[in-house]
Design a protein around this motif. Structure first.
Motif, PDB file in Angstrom:
ATOM      1  N   UNK B 370       0.840  -1.201   0.000  1.00  0.00           N
ATOM      2  CA  UNK B 370       0.000   0.000   0.000  1.00  0.00           C
ATOM      3  C   UNK B 370       0.881   1.258   0.000  1.00  0.00           C
ATOM      4  N   UNK B 371       0.803   2.089  -1.039  1.00  0.00           N
ATOM      5  CA  UNK B 371       1.701   3.250  -1.100  1.00  0.00           C
ATOM      6  C   UNK B 371       1.277   4.413  -0.193  1.00  0.00           C
ATOM      7  N   UNK B 372       0.061   4.373   0.339  1.00  0.00           N
ATOM      8  CA  UNK B 372      -0.513   5.539   1.026  1.00  0.00           C
ATOM      9  C   UNK B 372       0.351   6.112   2.159  1.00  0.00           C
ATOM     10  N   UNK B 373       0.909   5.254   3.054  1.00  0.00           N
ATOM     11  CA  UNK B 373       1.651   5.848   4.184  1.00  0.00           C
ATOM     12  C   UNK B 373       2.889   6.636   3.771  1.00  0.00           C
ATOM     13  N   UNK B 374       3.384   6.401   2.563  1.00  0.00           N
ATOM     14  CA  UNK B 374       4.663   6.984   2.152  1.00  0.00           C
ATOM     15  C   UNK B 374       4.504   8.200   1.238  1.00  0.00           C
ATOM     16  N   UNK B 375       3.271   8.555   0.916  1.00  0.00           N
ATOM     17  CA  UNK B 375       3.061   9.622  -0.068  1.00  0.00           C
ATOM     18  C   UNK B 375       3.680  10.936   0.416  1.00  0.00           C
ATOM     19  N   UNK B 376       4.379  11.628  -0.488  1.00  0.00           N
ATOM     20  CA  UNK B 376       5.055  12.875  -0.097  1.00  0.00           C
ATOM     21  C   UNK B 376       4.077  14.005   0.227  1.00  0.00           C
ATOM     22  N   UNK B 377       2.806  13.792  -0.014  1.00  0.00           N
ATOM     23  CA  UNK B 377       1.815  14.851   0.237  1.00  0.00           C
ATOM     24  C   UNK B 377       1.447  14.960   1.708  1.00  0.00           C
ATOM     25  N   UNK B 378       1.966  14.057   2.566  1.00  0.00           N
ATOM     26  CA  UNK B 378       1.585  14.109   3.972  1.00  0.00           C
ATOM     27  C   UNK B 378       2.111  15.392   4.635  1.00  0.00           C
ATOM     28  N   UNK B 379       1.365  15.852   5.630  1.00  0.00           N
ATOM     29  CA  UNK B 379       1.621  17.172   6.216  1.00  0.00           C
ATOM     30  C   UNK B 379       3.023  17.285   6.809  1.00  0.00           C
ATOM     31  N   UNK B 380       3.536  16.194   7.398  1.00  0.00           N
ATOM     32  CA  UNK B 380       4.824  16.263   8.105  1.00  0.00           C
ATOM     33  C   UNK B 380       5.975  16.697   7.207  1.00  0.00           C
ATOM     34  N   UNK B 381       5.846  16.496   5.892  1.00  0.00           N
ATOM     35  CA  UNK B 381       6.945  16.805   4.986  1.00  0.00           C
ATOM     36  C   UNK B 381       6.822  18.185   4.367  1.00  0.00           C
ATOM     37  N   UNK B 382       5.758  18.892   4.717  1.00  0.00           N
ATOM     38  CA  UNK B 382       5.490  20.140   4.005  1.00  0.00           C
ATOM     39  C   UNK B 382       5.683  21.368   4.886  1.00  0.00           C
ATOM     40  N   UNK B 383       6.202  21.133   6.081  1.00  0.00           N
ATOM     41  CA  UNK B 383       6.543  22.268   6.956  1.00  0.00           C
ATOM     42  C   UNK B 383       7.729  22.995   6.331  1.00  0.00           C
TER      43      UNK B 383
END
Lengths: 80, 386
Positions: B370-383
């Motif tokens: 499942x690719x979902x947990x690794x997607x770069x769109x998650x909030x933690x990576x966009x600070x």
């Protein structure tokens, strides 16, 4: 002056002042260590690469290219 | 489909291989050459032992299986003069000093719950596995699935296979982005533009910088790790042996120096002694405190190391993601841009499955997990990067 050392129990003759690597090379040996099934011996010859290490009188990891051979030295092959 | 991969480390190589195997035309661009940075300055870990239940553990389990098949394939398919990957399914032994037994036991139990083989070993069984271990150590867990590759050679092998499938490798720097109608189509280099239909950012600790060139945000930072190398010696360490406090250091977000003992031997006869983690940017200075601490702790685990000569030390910059998960998949804002970075110290181990996830994201081939947990769109990576 002739010196006598042993390599894995075999007597090897050398000349005073030679390094252990010098004595072993002069005896026709090209390698004296085994790592992962490959034969290793002198690579750099100047004490940097650590490829030629042997056990000398029970002390491991001695660089054969740096250590002067002494009469009566017992040299053993190191095997990984 | 022509895909530009930025970065020729393990992640870029695995991505290039998966994309080429799925039929894409791949161009790999790296300013330092193949495995020129992080992937040649690490230990080549393929670990399940340090992963607690969660998405990264699932990825590690799938990738561990994938490495076995991949290493066999790469070794069988070598070109003339190409060295083997040195894949070694040596297994890991995690040990606890008195006081740490309960935490280690509980961690291993949680891992068994998700299918990781984690066998309890008592003092006498430990001696049989690792005869030179300190008598202070009373309890351990044996992880037979832990493995290792020589990371530079494994990276080269993946790229060599990709090249045989038509990929090209360009040693030049991606100094800028080529974007057309809001879509990433390639990179600028000092030798001119390289264009395609999609761009995959596999720039490791520089992935945030590369993302910014495309107008994207990806919070990946460098975390420095140091390793000591002993002179070659007869084999006295038979597994990847580490202190249970390693797991705590891996999962920590602390910027300050942390060390935990990891000891293993290599086929060449040297012993690698790690590990440290510290967030000091890309600084290469002031490495002595970490080295001294690593050496002292390692000698406690394997007392014979106190009398062992050191050959050298080396360090690498691990790509650190603030939430400790790699970023794999499409960028949220820039069409045609994909990321595969932020694996920190686990990138070699996670590479094959990361490559498959990249091929899934770019080409739509089936995903191995499942690719979902690794997607770069998650909030933690966009600070904003701190």
């Amino acid at each position: 002056m002739t010196i006598r050392i042993s390599f894995d129990g075999d007597e090897v003759l050398g000349r005073e002042g030679q390094t252990i690597a010098g004595v072993l090379l002069a005896s026709g040996r090209r390698s004296w260590r085994t790592a992962d099934g490959e034969e290793r011996g002198v690579f750099c010859g100047i004490g940097v690469c650590q490829d030629c290490v042997v056990t000398v009188n029970g002390v491991g990891s001695v660089r054969a290219c740096q250590r002067t051979a002494c009469d009566g030295d017992a040299i053993e092959r190191e095997v990984r | 489909m022509r895909v530009i991969v930025i970065g020729a480390g393990a992640i870029g190589a695995a991505s290039a291989l998966a994309l080429a195997e799925a039929g894409a035309e791949v161009v790999v661009v790296d300013r330092a050459g193949v495995a020129g940075e992080t992937s040649s300055r690490c230990e080549g870990n393929i670990l399940v032992s340090d992963k607690g239940p969660g998405a990264e553990a699932e990825l590690a389990i799938v990738a561990n299986r994938a490495w076995r098949a991949l290493a066999e394939r790469l070794d069988a398919d070598r070109g003339p003069g190409q060295p083997a990957t040195e894949f070694e399914a040596k297994g890991g032994v995690v040990v606890a000093f008195p006081g740490g037994e309960a935490a280690l036991g509980a961690f291993a139990a949680s891992q068994r719950g998700i299918g990781i083989t984690a066998n309890e070993v008592d003092a006498s069984a430990l001696r049989a596995l690792e005869p030179h271990l300190s008598p202070e150590v009373v309890r351990g867990i044996h992880y037979p699935d832990d493995a290792q590759v020589q990371p530079s050679l494994a990276t080269q092998a993946m790229l060599a296979r990709a090249v045989r499938l038509g990929a090209t490798v360009r040693v030049t720097e991606a100094t800028g982005a080529r974007v057309r109608a809001g879509r990433a189509i390639g990179v600028e280099t000092p030798e001119g533009p390289i264009e395609g239909d999609a761009v995959v950012n596999c720039a490791g600790p520089w992935a945030g910088e590369v993302a910014a060139r495309f107008g994207a945000r990806l919070d990946i930072r460098p975390r420095r790790g140091l390793i000591l190398v002993t002179v070659p010696m007869p084999q006295r360490v038979f597994h990847k042996v580490y202190d249970a406090d390693y797991v705590g250091a891996v999962g920590s977000a602390d910027a300050a120096l942390q060390t935990s003992t990891v000891v293993e031997s290599t086929p060449a006869g040297t012993v690698l002694i790690g590990s440290s983690r510290e967030r000091v940017g890309f600084s290469e200075s002031n490495t002595l405190p970490a080295l001294a601490e690593i050496a002292a702790k390692a000698a406690r685990l394997f007392p014979f190391l106190a009398d062992t000569m050191l050959l050298r030390s080396y360090h690498g910059f691990r790509p650190y993601a603030p939430d400790h998960l790699p970023a794999i998949g499409a960028d949220g804002e820039v069409a045609g841009l994909f990321h595969a970075a932020g694996h920190e110290g686990a990138g070699i181990g996670l590479a094959p499955t990361t490559g498959d996830l990249v091929a899934h994201a770019v080409l739509g081939v089936p995903a191995p997990i499942d690719p979902a947990p690794f997607l770069p769109t998650r909030a933690a990576l966009r600070e904003e990067a701190a």
